[in-house]
Scaffold this motif. Sequence first.
Motif, PDB file in Angstrom:
ATOM      1  N   UNK A  41       0.488   1.159   0.899  1.00  0.00           N
ATOM      2  CA  UNK A  41       1.882   1.363   0.449  1.00  0.00           C
ATOM      3  C   UNK A  41       2.030   1.336  -1.067  1.00  0.00           C
ATOM      4  N   UNK A  42       1.264   0.463  -1.740  1.00  0.00           N
ATOM      5  CA  UNK A  42       1.314   0.408  -3.201  1.00  0.00           C
ATOM      6  C   UNK A  42       0.886   1.739  -3.806  1.00  0.00           C
ATOM      7  N   UNK A  43      -0.200   2.298  -3.312  1.00  0.00           N
ATOM      8  CA  UNK A  43      -0.695   3.581  -3.827  1.00  0.00           C
ATOM      9  C   UNK A  43       0.279   4.710  -3.511  1.00  0.00           C
ATOM     10  N   UNK A  44       0.859   4.671  -2.314  1.00  0.00           N
ATOM     11  CA  UNK A  44       1.824   5.700  -1.922  1.00  0.00           C
ATOM     12  C   UNK A  44       3.064   5.657  -2.805  1.00  0.00           C
ATOM     13  N   UNK A  45       3.544   4.456  -3.106  1.00  0.00           N
ATOM     14  CA  UNK A  45       4.705   4.302  -3.994  1.00  0.00           C
ATOM     15  C   UNK A  45       4.366   4.806  -5.388  1.00  0.00           C
ATOM     16  N   UNK A  46       3.168   4.492  -5.864  1.00  0.00           N
ATOM     17  CA  UNK A  46       2.743   4.876  -7.206  1.00  0.00           C
ATOM     18  C   UNK A  46       2.710   6.396  -7.374  1.00  0.00           C
ATOM     19  N   UNK A  87      10.386   0.367  -9.339  1.00  0.00           N
ATOM     20  CA  UNK A  87       9.746  -0.771 -10.001  1.00  0.00           C
ATOM     21  C   UNK A  87       9.838  -2.037  -9.150  1.00  0.00           C
ATOM     22  N   UNK A  88      10.912  -2.172  -8.385  1.00  0.00           N
ATOM     23  CA  UNK A  88      11.034  -3.335  -7.505  1.00  0.00           C
ATOM     24  C   UNK A  88       9.963  -3.340  -6.429  1.00  0.00           C
ATOM     25  N   UNK A  89       9.829  -2.220  -5.723  1.00  0.00           N
ATOM     26  CA  UNK A  89       8.826  -2.141  -4.657  1.00  0.00           C
ATOM     27  C   UNK A  89       7.401  -2.147  -5.216  1.00  0.00           C
ATOM     28  N   UNK A  90       7.216  -1.547  -6.403  1.00  0.00           N
ATOM     29  CA  UNK A  90       5.899  -1.573  -7.032  1.00  0.00           C
ATOM     30  C   UNK A  90       5.503  -3.007  -7.365  1.00  0.00           C
ATOM     31  N   UNK A  91       6.448  -3.782  -7.886  1.00  0.00           N
ATOM     32  CA  UNK A  91       6.173  -5.179  -8.201  1.00  0.00           C
ATOM     33  C   UNK A  91       5.867  -5.978  -6.946  1.00  0.00           C
ATOM     34  N   UNK A  92       6.677  -5.789  -5.907  1.00  0.00           N
ATOM     35  CA  UNK A  92       6.483  -6.545  -4.663  1.00  0.00           C
ATOM     36  C   UNK A  92       5.097  -6.290  -4.079  1.00  0.00           C
ATOM     37  N   UNK A  95       2.172  -7.704  -6.263  1.00  0.00           N
ATOM     38  CA  UNK A  95       1.972  -9.143  -6.105  1.00  0.00           C
ATOM     39  C   UNK A  95       1.400  -9.482  -4.733  1.00  0.00           C
ATOM     40  N   UNK A  96       1.874  -8.794  -3.703  1.00  0.00           N
ATOM     41  CA  UNK A  96       1.340  -9.034  -2.360  1.00  0.00           C
ATOM     42  C   UNK A  96      -0.128  -8.639  -2.269  1.00  0.00           C
ATOM     43  N   UNK A  97      -0.478  -7.507  -2.863  1.00  0.00           N
ATOM     44  CA  UNK A  97      -1.875  -7.047  -2.846  1.00  0.00           C
ATOM     45  C   UNK A  97      -2.770  -8.027  -3.594  1.00  0.00           C
ATOM     46  N   UNK A  98      -2.309  -8.476  -4.766  1.00  0.00           N
ATOM     47  CA  UNK A  98      -3.088  -9.433  -5.540  1.00  0.00           C
ATOM     48  C   UNK A  98      -3.278 -10.728  -4.766  1.00  0.00           C
ATOM     49  N   UNK A  99      -2.206 -11.223  -4.158  1.00  0.00           N
ATOM     50  CA  UNK A  99      -2.279 -12.468  -3.381  1.00  0.00           C
ATOM     51  C   UNK A  99      -3.284 -12.336  -2.250  1.00  0.00           C
ATOM     52  N   UNK A 100      -3.206 -11.249  -1.501  1.00  0.00           N
ATOM     53  CA  UNK A 100      -4.058 -11.068  -0.320  1.00  0.00           C
ATOM     54  C   UNK A 100      -5.528 -10.946  -0.704  1.00  0.00           C
TER      55      UNK A 100
END
Length: 313
Positions: A41-46, A87-92, A95-100
């Motif tokens: 999802x992060x890559x898709x949003x980007x 930017x909101x969803x990119x940030x979310x 952070x979730x990807x980094x945490x995991x």
Amino acid sequence: MDRTQQELKSLGVFGIYREGHRIMAPFRNIFNQVTIAFILPLSLIYLSEMEISSILFFRMAFRTLDDGNQNTSSDWASYVLFKLAYYTFLLIFSLLSTSAVVYSIACIYAHRDISFYKVICVVPQVWKRLIITFLVTYGLTFIYLVVAVLTLGICLAFGGTASVVLFFTFLIIYIIGFVYLTILWQLASVITVLEDSSGLKAVKKSRKLIKGKIWVALAIFVELIVVVGVIQFVFYVYVVYGDLWEMWKRVLVGISCLVLLVPVFLYGLVLQTIIYFVCKSYHNEMIDKPAMSDHLGGYERLYQPNEVQMEQV
């Protein structure tokens, strides 16, 4: 990840790359699940932001040319709202990807049992700590940006050849400083997950750890940025501005860019975590696996009471 601290201490750029592959190989299922849940999802949003921003921008431009009037406030409101949502969803998801990823690698390093269900339950707890570190690093970057813009503006205000030379000199210094702040933020994110530090304290700890290994971290950061930049360039040329191409070709190129971007984001987070262990070993700081295991177990205990209540029900 059974390397001794002396072995970790001596790892260079290629050694860190090999270590990342060695860690991920036995745990493909976990990393595949983390990738599908967070990094995809992060890559898709980007990538989607480039296409949607282009559509909104050209729609406003064509409307101006056709009507001869300036864009209405609703057009700009739509554009601004889209950017805020992006930017909101990119940030979310960042952070979730980094945490995991950081939590998963730490569990592997500490020889703790790991499952995707456990990652999903722990990530929200880690994510809360990462927000504090992000806000601090964002504030520092914003202040740095304001000072840089003011400095560059003053350089141009004087005019003349000397002013231009001074402008480009400060511009190069600014870019170097911005890259350095980004590396500090990445390392501070790992510290926030693996230690009892967050915010400014984590940034100070990352500044201390990166000394002596800054060129290794810089080389890996630049290489990843170049790869992401090439993928982004191809997406812009052949998908966003590829109007002369048939639609199926643009879709195929877009999917190919997404498929390439996902492992780059994943691998970047893995390398980011390994650099933390390398830096600690370089400064002869003890990597206490039992203590790290207890620290990670603290995240898990936060969601265990909910599990017990559900079992009682």
